[in-house]
Design an enzyme around this catalytic site. Structure first.
Site, PDB file in Angstrom:
ATOM      1  N   LEU A 151       0.845  -1.206   0.000  1.00  0.00           N
ATOM      2  CA  LEU A 151       0.000   0.000   0.000  1.00  0.00           C
ATOM      3  C   LEU A 151       0.879   1.255   0.000  1.00  0.00           C
ATOM      4  CD1 LEU A 151      -3.139   0.465   0.061  1.00  0.00           C
ATOM      5  CD2 LEU A 151      -2.836   1.074   2.464  1.00  0.00           C
ATOM      6  N   GLY A 152       1.632   1.440  -1.084  1.00  0.00           N
ATOM      7  CA  GLY A 152       2.426   2.658  -1.255  1.00  0.00           C
ATOM      8  C   GLY A 152       1.617   3.667  -2.052  1.00  0.00           C
ATOM      9  N   ILE A 154       1.094   4.038  -5.291  1.00  0.00           N
ATOM     10  CA  ILE A 154       0.210   3.466  -6.322  1.00  0.00           C
ATOM     11  C   ILE A 154      -0.904   2.662  -5.649  1.00  0.00           C
ATOM     12  CG2 ILE A 154       0.101   1.843  -8.268  1.00  0.00           C
ATOM     13  CD1 ILE A 154       3.040   2.698  -8.928  1.00  0.00           C
ATOM     14  N   ARG A 174       4.661  -4.352   4.555  1.00  0.00           N
ATOM     15  CA  ARG A 174       5.650  -4.555   5.624  1.00  0.00           C
ATOM     16  C   ARG A 174       5.108  -4.129   6.984  1.00  0.00           C
ATOM     17  NH1 ARG A 174      10.487  -1.475   2.959  1.00  0.00           N
ATOM     18  NH2 ARG A 174       8.625  -0.340   2.361  1.00  0.00           N
ATOM     19  N   ILE A 228       0.381  -5.223 -11.411  1.00  0.00           N
ATOM     20  CA  ILE A 228       0.938  -4.020 -12.049  1.00  0.00           C
ATOM     21  C   ILE A 228       2.259  -3.666 -11.359  1.00  0.00           C
ATOM     22  CG2 ILE A 228      -1.200  -3.024 -12.954  1.00  0.00           C
ATOM     23  CD1 ILE A 228      -1.285  -1.247 -10.397  1.00  0.00           C
ATOM     24  N   ARG A 230       5.760  -5.976 -10.467  1.00  0.00           N
ATOM     25  CA  ARG A 230       6.860  -6.537 -11.251  1.00  0.00           C
ATOM     26  C   ARG A 230       6.592  -8.024 -11.437  1.00  0.00           C
ATOM     27  NH1 ARG A 230       7.847  -2.223 -12.644  1.00  0.00           N
ATOM     28  NH2 ARG A 230       9.757  -0.995 -12.479  1.00  0.00           N
ATOM     29  N   ASP A 254       0.253  -6.855 -16.297  1.00  0.00           N
ATOM     30  CA  ASP A 254       0.969  -5.808 -17.051  1.00  0.00           C
ATOM     31  C   ASP A 254       2.469  -6.086 -17.042  1.00  0.00           C
ATOM     32  OD1 ASP A 254       1.221  -3.324 -18.448  1.00  0.00           O
ATOM     33  OD2 ASP A 254       1.827  -2.343 -16.583  1.00  0.00           O
ATOM     34  N   GLU A 259      10.521  -9.953 -19.263  1.00  0.00           N
ATOM     35  CA  GLU A 259      10.029  -9.046 -20.317  1.00  0.00           C
ATOM     36  C   GLU A 259      11.118  -8.783 -21.351  1.00  0.00           C
ATOM     37  OE1 GLU A 259       8.537  -5.617 -18.280  1.00  0.00           O
ATOM     38  OE2 GLU A 259       7.200  -6.828 -17.052  1.00  0.00           O
ATOM     39  N   HIS A 277       3.521  -4.101 -20.295  1.00  0.00           N
ATOM     40  CA  HIS A 277       4.074  -3.185 -19.287  1.00  0.00           C
ATOM     41  C   HIS A 277       3.810  -1.716 -19.652  1.00  0.00           C
ATOM     42  CE1 HIS A 277       7.329  -2.883 -15.936  1.00  0.00           C
ATOM     43  NE2 HIS A 277       6.429  -1.915 -15.846  1.00  0.00           N
ATOM     44  N   GLY A 279       1.922   0.348 -17.618  1.00  0.00           N
ATOM     45  CA  GLY A 279       1.343   0.956 -16.414  1.00  0.00           C
ATOM     46  C   GLY A 279       1.254   2.477 -16.447  1.00  0.00           C
TER      47      GLY A 279
HETATM   48  C1  DGY Z   1       7.705   1.950 -13.274  1.00  0.00           C
HETATM   49  O1  DGY Z   1       7.839   3.116 -13.682  1.00  0.00           O
HETATM   50  O2  DGY Z   1       8.556   1.393 -12.597  1.00  0.00           O
HETATM   51  C2  DGY Z   1       6.457   1.196 -13.543  1.00  0.00           C
HETATM   52  O3  DGY Z   1       6.719  -0.080 -13.977  1.00  0.00           O
HETATM   53  C3  DGY Z   1       5.501   1.904 -14.456  1.00  0.00           C
HETATM   54  O4  DGY Z   1       4.650   1.068 -15.109  1.00  0.00           O
END
Ligand code: DGY
Length: 312
Positions: A151-152, A154, A174, A228, A230, A254, A259, A277, A279
């Site tokens: 819960l940061g 984003i 955490r 969304i 990693r 995403d 990748e 990817h 986002g």
């Molecule tokens: C980032 O900027 O690290 C994110 O992956 C954006 O999608």
């Protein structure tokens, strides 16, 4: 002679031309074989501009004897060995905050598309199958529980959006935060209560394969996973198995482990929505990120504090 800035990435739409007054800018992204250019300028490189696709491991960092700064065009910095950078006196900047709402919107787009089978229905219609009937119904969001992992900045934007969709929001991270959502320090216990899991945590060693077979089993046969964050956060073979065997119902992804290579098994599934990817990929947000990259590099050049320095 100007110091050299190695641009591994096109800082579009703010071209690195904005830096050309101060640096000799070498646009590696313009050439097919960058190695000779890097070798010829290795000793003069003071600054690297990269993105999340470029592995800035300890060996790479140490191979530039006069490197002073790495500016990444991403909020994530799991592709950079921050400890090695610090040991070498290399400052690192990223692009936090400016992409929070955008990336959360991408998460919501994936959540809606996966739950309501949007992509599958689009394909169905285009294939002329509507004349024959309908696909099975989708899944509601309202009154369902979504667990946000991380819960940061984003994650909080995702939470706000999910509230507007009348969802019950819970989270794992955490530590417990001063927010109205229920906190779970045990991820499995949270997954057992959730209809959806949305991953918004950072990548890297501490979250590697956090979503494994056990967590997917706990999410259950009606559960859906949205990632969304990693690709490294999810045990991808375990996810493929869970999707194939009906251990979970669907996924919206995403990001991927390797990748831009996406497993064929995922490509072949109807119950997943896959994005390359994207986002933060809107013109508006990428402009803000590009400006922040430039502002950080110029601040460092002028001997000022970085605007958004990565510190561990
Ligand atoms: C980032 O900027 O690290 C994110 O992956 C954006 O999608």
């Amino acid at each position: 002679m100007k110091p050299v800035l190695l641009a591994y990435y096109d800082n579009a739409p703010f071209g690195v031309s904005l830096l050309e007054d101060k640096f000799e800018v070498i646009n590696l992204w313009e050439v097919t074989s960058p190695a000779p250019l890097i070798e010829a300028n290795r000793d003069r490189v003071t600054t690297i501009l990269c993105s999340m696709m470029h592995d800035m491991n300890a060996d790479v960092i140490k191979s530039f004897p006069n490197l002073k700064m790495i500016a990444t065009y991403s909020v994530g910095y799991d592709h950079i060995d921050i400890k090695a950078a610090q040991e070498c006196g290399v400052k690192v900047s990223n692009t936090p905050d400016v992409l929070n709402a955008e990336t959360a919107d991408t998460g919501m787009a994936l959540l809606l598309a996966t739950a309501k089978r949007i992509v599958e229905n689009d394909k169905f219609l285009r294939a002329g199958k509507w004349l024959e009937g309908y696909l099975p119904c989708g899944t509601s969001l309202a009154d369902k529980t979504i667990g946000i992992v991380g819960l940061g900045g984003i994650g909080k934007k995702v939470a706000k959006r999910c509230e507007a969709f009348e969802m019950n929001v819970v989270y794992h991270g955490r530590s417990k935060q001063d927010v109205a959502y229920t906190y779970y320090d045990d991820l499995k216990a949270m997954a057992l209560e959730c209809d959806f899991l949305m991953l918004t945590c950072p990548g890297g060693a501490t979250t590697q394969n956090l979503i494994n077979a056990e967590i997917l089993q706990a999410l259950g046969e009606n559960g859906m996973l949205i990632n969304i964050a990693r690709g490294s956060v999810v045990d991808e073979p375990a996810l493929i198995k869970a999707l194939n065997e009906g251990i979970i119902k669907g996924a919206g992804l995403d990001v991927f482990a390797d990748e831009p290579n996406v497993p064929e098994a995922l490509m072949a599934m109807d119950n997943v929505v896959l994005l390359p990817h994207i986002g933060s990929a809107t013109t508006e947000t990428r402009s803000k990120m590009g400006q922040l990259v430039i502002d950080n590099i110029l601040a460092h050049f002028d001997g000022k504090e970085l605007l958004t320095e990565v510190k561990i």
